[in-house]
Design an enzyme around this catalytic site. Structure first.
Site, PDB file in Angstrom:
ATOM      1  N   GLN A  45      -4.006   1.190  -4.143  1.00  0.00           N
ATOM      2  CA  GLN A  45      -3.334   0.032  -3.565  1.00  0.00           C
ATOM      3  C   GLN A  45      -3.827  -0.196  -2.140  1.00  0.00           C
ATOM      4  O   GLN A  45      -3.252   0.311  -1.178  1.00  0.00           O
ATOM      5  CB  GLN A  45      -1.817   0.207  -3.590  1.00  0.00           C
ATOM      6  CG  GLN A  45      -1.117  -1.063  -3.184  1.00  0.00           C
ATOM      7  CD  GLN A  45       0.359  -1.038  -3.456  1.00  0.00           C
ATOM      8  OE1 GLN A  45       0.921  -0.061  -3.911  1.00  0.00           O
ATOM      9  NE2 GLN A  45       1.005  -2.136  -3.157  1.00  0.00           N
ATOM     10  N   PHE A  46      -4.879  -0.999  -2.014  1.00  0.00           N
ATOM     11  CA  PHE A  46      -5.457  -1.270  -0.700  1.00  0.00           C
ATOM     12  C   PHE A  46      -4.481  -1.992   0.218  1.00  0.00           C
ATOM     13  O   PHE A  46      -4.608  -1.939   1.439  1.00  0.00           O
ATOM     14  CB  PHE A  46      -6.766  -2.056  -0.826  1.00  0.00           C
ATOM     15  CG  PHE A  46      -6.588  -3.520  -1.118  1.00  0.00           C
ATOM     16  CD1 PHE A  46      -6.577  -4.445  -0.078  1.00  0.00           C
ATOM     17  CD2 PHE A  46      -6.427  -3.974  -2.416  1.00  0.00           C
ATOM     18  CE1 PHE A  46      -6.411  -5.800  -0.340  1.00  0.00           C
ATOM     19  CE2 PHE A  46      -6.266  -5.314  -2.684  1.00  0.00           C
ATOM     20  CZ  PHE A  46      -6.252  -6.238  -1.643  1.00  0.00           C
ATOM     21  N   THR A  47      -3.471  -2.650  -0.355  1.00  0.00           N
ATOM     22  CA  THR A  47      -2.535  -3.409   0.475  1.00  0.00           C
ATOM     23  C   THR A  47      -1.691  -2.515   1.382  1.00  0.00           C
ATOM     24  O   THR A  47      -1.023  -3.021   2.283  1.00  0.00           O
ATOM     25  CB  THR A  47      -1.616  -4.301  -0.384  1.00  0.00           C
ATOM     26  OG1 THR A  47      -0.870  -3.483  -1.276  1.00  0.00           O
ATOM     27  CG2 THR A  47      -2.426  -5.330  -1.155  1.00  0.00           C
TER      28      THR A  47
END
Length: 149
Positions: free
Chosen positions: A78-80
């Protein structure tokens, strides 16, 4: 690296209508990789997560790890988690690692979790995923390999 670790009674990830990973009792780990991250961060977080004492013992105290209770891990990239909204309202993801490097370190993290004897299910890197979970407690822990929080 940053993680959101949730103690779950069950969790699953679905991609294009198919379940790519599912666990019963254990930990859902949302994992974000930063630009400056290296294998040492993945090793640190895998060790920390495998040993987190966030499951209750016979006295209802959080004293047992996912290893102790025979649980599993569902790891989802989850790069967010590197979204920065200090300026404006639209997140900037400049601090997130490039996808190629992020995938490499995500897979290394998964390998480190498995090396600790844990079953580790995964999502699909860079796919649109639907994550379902039943947070047990709820218990949610934030971890950062750089110890920023």
């Amino acid at each position: 690296m940053r993680t959101v670790v949730q103690r779950v009674s069950r969790a699953s990830v679905t991609v294009e209508g198919r379940i790519s990973g599912a666990i019963e009792r254990g930990l859902l780990v949302l994992l974000g990789v930063g630009q400056d991250d290296a294998e040492s961060e993945a090793e640190y977080l895998a060790e920390k997560i495998a040993g987190l004492r966030i499951f209750e013992d016979e006295n209802e105290k959080m004293n047992l790890s996912v290893v102790d209770v025979g649980g599993a891990v569902l790891a989802v990239s989850q790069f967010t988690l590197y979204g920065d909204v200090r300026k404006g309202k639209r997140p900037s993801f400049d601090a997130a690692a490039r996808p190629e490097r992020a995938k490499e370190l995500y897979e290394y993290f998964v390998a480190q979790i498995r090396a600790k004897g844990l079953r580790c299910e995964t999502g699909v890197f860079q796919a649109m995923m639907h994550v379902e979970l039943v947070n047990d407690g709820p218990v949610t822990i934030l971890l950062d390999s750089k110890k920023e929080f």
